[in-house]
Write a protein that holds these residues in place. Structure first.
Motif, PDB file in Angstrom:
ATOM      1  N   MET A 152      15.173  44.273  30.860  1.00  0.00           N
ATOM      2  CA  MET A 152      16.008  43.225  30.282  1.00  0.00           C
ATOM      3  C   MET A 152      15.147  42.062  29.799  1.00  0.00           C
ATOM      4  SD  MET A 152      18.899  44.657  30.600  1.00  0.00           S
ATOM      5  CE  MET A 152      19.913  43.300  30.030  1.00  0.00           C
ATOM      6  N   CYS A 178      17.277  44.468  25.350  1.00  0.00           N
ATOM      7  CA  CYS A 178      16.818  45.457  26.322  1.00  0.00           C
ATOM      8  C   CYS A 178      15.765  46.318  25.637  1.00  0.00           C
ATOM      9  CB  CYS A 178      18.009  46.297  26.772  1.00  0.00           C
ATOM     10  SG  CYS A 178      17.602  47.598  27.911  1.00  0.00           S
ATOM     11  N   ALA A 237      16.542  49.575  33.350  1.00  0.00           N
ATOM     12  CA  ALA A 237      16.546  48.830  32.090  1.00  0.00           C
ATOM     13  C   ALA A 237      15.547  47.684  32.147  1.00  0.00           C
ATOM     14  CB  ALA A 237      17.941  48.277  31.815  1.00  0.00           C
TER      15      ALA A 237
END
Length: 152
Positions: free
Chosen positions: A146, A92, A144
């Motif tokens: 990813m 991440c 986030a």
């Protein structure tokens, strides 16, 4: 379903694509308590409804890391590599928790493919920005970036 790709080049060609949204998921106290038990994080703002009632949020709230962990369950609704030999969660790059997720809220994921690059060996590394929306809230519970790798 958001983006389904079966070749690394298809992912690269889709950079910037909105991946749509997942279904809604209820965050109830049982889910919060189960996460607290699994992680050992029993902070009162998460697990004590009586104390949390007079706390900063007026109720218990989901752990930020609980909200983040839901991404792995939501991601297949947004982004899927078909016919791959192996896919790995590479990490991440960015993680934020702009707003608390109150107990009994519904959340869903919204995605965007923000980056993809070809790797040696018929593979692609992608970055999907996942925003965890809270039903009825203007701020998300989690954002986030990813990073995943898919080998074909």
């Amino acid at each position: 379903m958001g983006l389904v790709f079966s070749l690394p080049e298809e992912a690269v060609a889709a950079i910037g694509q909105n991946l749509g949204s997942s279904g809604w998921l209820l965050i109830d106290q049982k889910r919060i308590d189960t996460f607290a038990e699994a992680t050992g994080d029993h902070q009162w703002i998460h697990v004590d409804p009586v104390l949390a009632k007079d706390g900063p949020f007026g109720t218990t709230v989901a752990h930020g890391c609980l909200t983040f962990s839901l991404i792995n369950g939501f991601l297949p609704e947004l982004f899927k590599a078909e016919g791959m030999k192996m896919g790995i969660n590479y990490g991440c790059d960015r993680l934020r928790f702009p707003a608390p997720v109150p107990v009994n809220s519904k959340v869903r994921a919204v995605g965007e493919l923000v980056h993809a690059e070809l790797l040696a060996g018929n593979a692609v590394q992608t970055t999907v920005r996942v925003t965890i929306e809270i039903e009825g809230s203007t701020k998300p519970g989690c954002v986030a970036d990813m990073v995943g790798r898919y080998y074909f």
